[in-house]
Design an enzyme around this catalytic site. Structure first.
Site, PDB file in Angstrom:
ATOM      1  N   HIS A 148     -54.033   7.117   2.119  1.00 37.66           N
ATOM      2  CA  HIS A 148     -55.388   6.625   2.365  1.00 37.66           C
ATOM      3  C   HIS A 148     -56.158   7.511   3.338  1.00 37.66           C
ATOM      4  O   HIS A 148     -57.020   7.018   4.080  1.00 37.66           O
ATOM      5  CB  HIS A 148     -55.368   5.177   2.883  1.00 37.66           C
ATOM      6  CG  HIS A 148     -54.872   4.191   1.866  1.00 37.66           C
ATOM      7  ND1 HIS A 148     -55.561   3.886   0.718  1.00 37.66           N
ATOM      8  CD2 HIS A 148     -53.725   3.451   1.835  1.00 37.66           C
ATOM      9  CE1 HIS A 148     -54.871   3.001   0.021  1.00 37.66           C
ATOM     10  NE2 HIS A 148     -53.754   2.730   0.670  1.00 37.66           N
ATOM     11  N   ASP A 163     -61.345  13.286  -3.167  1.00 38.70           N
ATOM     12  CA  ASP A 163     -61.057  11.918  -2.756  1.00 38.70           C
ATOM     13  C   ASP A 163     -61.937  11.606  -1.554  1.00 38.70           C
ATOM     14  O   ASP A 163     -62.265  12.505  -0.763  1.00 38.70           O
ATOM     15  CB  ASP A 163     -59.582  11.744  -2.386  1.00 38.70           C
ATOM     16  CG  ASP A 163     -59.230  10.286  -2.113  1.00 38.70           C
ATOM     17  OD1 ASP A 163     -58.953   9.557  -3.084  1.00 38.70           O
ATOM     18  OD2 ASP A 163     -59.258   9.874  -0.940  1.00 38.70           O
ATOM     19  N   ASP A 176     -54.726  12.619  -0.039  1.00 38.24           N
ATOM     20  CA  ASP A 176     -54.927  11.998  -1.346  1.00 38.24           C
ATOM     21  C   ASP A 176     -55.540  12.974  -2.342  1.00 38.24           C
ATOM     22  O   ASP A 176     -55.211  12.936  -3.544  1.00 38.24           O
ATOM     23  CB  ASP A 176     -55.824  10.764  -1.213  1.00 38.24           C
ATOM     24  CG  ASP A 176     -55.095   9.586  -0.566  1.00 38.24           C
ATOM     25  OD1 ASP A 176     -53.945   9.781  -0.128  1.00 38.24           O
ATOM     26  OD2 ASP A 176     -55.680   8.488  -0.483  1.00 38.24           O
ATOM     27  N   GLU A 178     -62.964   8.458   1.600  1.00 36.25           N
ATOM     28  CA  GLU A 178     -62.713   7.194   2.285  1.00 36.25           C
ATOM     29  C   GLU A 178     -64.067   6.637   2.709  1.00 36.25           C
ATOM     30  O   GLU A 178     -64.972   7.384   3.068  1.00 36.25           O
ATOM     31  CB  GLU A 178     -61.809   7.391   3.509  1.00 36.25           C
ATOM     32  CG  GLU A 178     -60.450   8.003   3.207  1.00 36.25           C
ATOM     33  CD  GLU A 178     -59.611   7.162   2.250  1.00 36.25           C
ATOM     34  OE1 GLU A 178     -59.771   5.927   2.243  1.00 36.25           O
ATOM     35  OE2 GLU A 178     -58.792   7.741   1.510  1.00 36.25           O
TER      36      GLU A 178
END
Length: 569
Positions: free
Chosen positions: A163, A24, A168, A26
């Site tokens: 998030h 994952d 995540d 960001e």
């Protein structure tokens, strides 16, 4: 990327006993190449257990937007001293090398990872990649929301997605592990089988094409796919060329199922600063190249069609046909041959016209279904006079100037026949009304568009002023004036030549029934754009000098006070 990571090897990785890495990220936004990665999280899965965790903050080389900080909690201060993306990608590769990747909504995560991998080591991330979002849609089709938090609740996980890349990634890993028994119950045992099950086959074939998109602009415009022989496969337009084209190479993206995706060898683009410019350029490229993988509704294999009445004979019938006859009366153009046929047939029924197009001498000696069911006036048996039939033809043709009488007849049939349990006739009536609306709308649009002598639609982009020269409803030419090179003192002479050459003010007759498919398509594109955008448009007058002056004044205003572009595609 080492060739040990080729798709055939990873496709054979077993669900039980195989090694996977859930990942994952960001980011500062949604567009790879324009926005940056600020965190990578990855969880290693071996023999059905989590065996490793990688959490990396990444220095994006720019400030983190306030909304991203609110969403993730990551601030500029947190990224001080963090590795840059090249170092982070190398560390991620060391952690995940030789493993099948798992992501939730892989298009987002892999979009960024592919972009950065191409910058660092020249190739996108290895394949296949499994997507828990796509898997959830197939395993639980009745579930309304399939986001990671909902799935974590569905499977009773302790970890809560928040998030941040680490938590995540852990949630994605746990969701995947809970899905494994469900996948095995369906007879799936390898990563390749699961990739195919979630609609993501041939990922390596698609990902290999990502290199073709590296230098595409982040701008609106038109794109053209060509194969290795140079043949045009597909033409389209986009608000952002690079983002749209890259989507063709991610399975499950909505574009990746396009048959041209796996065959494309070259991609050409034309950036545009005007939505109308993109629409018309796309239309012309489609008409010129007739790409096999572009929607037929855009290609148009022929022009319009007409409803024809051969008034040179005593008892004519109404016939919908593609070619414009040399005699008789033809109404059109219409864009749907099917709708024209439905309408012509019903008009003939309502006003008592012949239902066949044979010569009377032939019709008399042949079996005729219309004569048998009484739906034909039977001029072949002298059951109708010429004068009576001529009056019927006159009333039938009046439908195209005043359709209300005909509409009332059809509505009456619909109301009468819709009362019973068998509403077949009512369904026919509804189809006829739809055909009438479509045909009359087409007829009205073309007639209105072709009535003016011509006009110039002027649009303003950040670097260019675009002039679309319209004559008889369709495009006669597009001229692009670069703001940086625009000399207002020379503008009147240039525009005067343009008006005289491309848009003559003499009253040249036009017959829209003879329009090509491209010309008809342009008529509807321009008319729709006028209704939706209300652009700056200058009508032609017989006075060329006056027309030139009005166009020059408009361009001068735009050049001196540039406005925000409404560019797009």
């Amino acid at each position: 990327v080492p060739r040990t990571l080729e798709s055939p090897m990873l496709s054979a990785v077993p669900l039980k006993g195989g090694t996977f890495v859930a990942v994952d990220i960001e980011t500062t936004g949604s567009r790879p190449g324009m926005h940056r990665v600020i965190e990578i999280g990855a969880v290693r899965i071996e023999n059905g257990r989590q065996t490793g965790l990688l959490e990396l903050l990444v220095d994006p080389g720019a400030s983190v937007p306030a909304m991203i900080s609110i969403l993730t909690g990551i601030t500029d201060a947190d990224l001080v001293g963090a590795p840059d993306i090249a170092d982070a990608m190398r560390r991620f590769r060391e952690f995940a090398e030789g493993c099948v990747l798992v992501a939730h909504n892989h298009r987002f995560d892999l979009g960024f990872l592919d972009w950065e991998a191409q910058q660092v080591w020249g190739e996108p991330i290895w394949r296949p990649v499994l997507d828990t979002l796509a898997l959830a849609g197939r395993l639980h089709p009745d579930t309304d929301r399939l986001n990671l938090r909902t799935l974590a609740t569905h499977y009773g996980l302790d970890v809560v997605p928040n998030h941040r890349a680490g938590p995540d990634a852990i949630a994605t890993a746990e969701v995947f592990l809970r899905m494994v028994p469900e996948l095995e119950a369906r007879g799936l045992s390898t990563a390749g089988e699961v990739a195919a099950f979630c609609g993501m086959p041939s990922q390596r074939i698609l990902s290999d094409r990502l290199a073709l998109t590296t230098d595409l602009p982040d701008a609106p415009g038109v794109y053209v796919f060509r194969d290795s022989a140079g043949k045009v496969l597909h033409v389209g337009r986009a608000k952002n060329l690079r983002v749209r084209v890259r989507n063709y190479f991610y399975s499950g993206s909505g574009h990746a199922g396009h048959p041209a995706s796996a065959r494309v060898a070259r991609i050409a683009t034309v950036a545009t600063e005007s939505e109308l410019d993109a629409l018309l350029l796309e239309c012309r490229l489609i008409s010129r190249h007739r790409p096999a993988y572009t929607k037929r509704v855009l290609r148009g294999d022929g022009g319009g069609c007409v409803i024809f009445v051969d008034t040179a004979v005593a008892f004519p019938s109404l016939v919908a046909r593609k070619k414009l006859p040399r005699r008789g009366t033809s109404i059109g153009p219409f864009t749907s041959l099917g709708a024209a046929r439905v309408l012509a047939d019903e008009i003939a029924r309502v006003y008592g016209l012949r239902r066949c197009s044979r010569r009377l001498s032939q019709a008399l000696h042949r079996d005729c279904v219309f004569r048998g069911n009484g739906s034909c006036p039977q001029p072949c048996l002298d059951l109708v006079t010429r004068s009576d039939y001529a009056e019927r033809v006159k009333r039938a043709l009046a439908t195209f100037t005043d359709p209300e009488s005909f509409r009332a007849e059809v509505l009456g049939r619909q109301l009468t026949d819709g009362d019973g349990p068998n509403d077949g006739d009512s369904t026919v009536a509804r189809d006829v009304l739809r055909a009438l609306e479509r045909c009359m709308s087409t007829l009205k649009t073309v007639q209105l568009a072709c009535a003016p002598k011509g006009s110039v639609i002027i649009e303003s982009g950040p670097t260019t002023i675009i002039l679309h020269l319209i004559r008889h409803g369709y495009l006669r030419g597009t001229f692009r004036l670069k703001r940086a090179d625009l000399k207002l003192s020379l503008l009147p002479e240039r525009i005067d030549r343009l008006v005289r050459r491309v848009l003559p003010t003499d009253d040249v007759s036009c017959d829209p029934r003879t329009y090509s498919a491209r010309q008809l398509r342009e008529v509807f594109i321009i008319e729709a754009y006028r209704r939706q955008r209300v652009p700056l448009e200058i009508e032609l007058s017989e006075d060329v000098a006056d027309t030139t002056e009005r166009i020059c004044r408009a361009i001068s205003r735009l050049a001196k006070a540039p406005r925000k572009s409404r560019a797009g595609a």
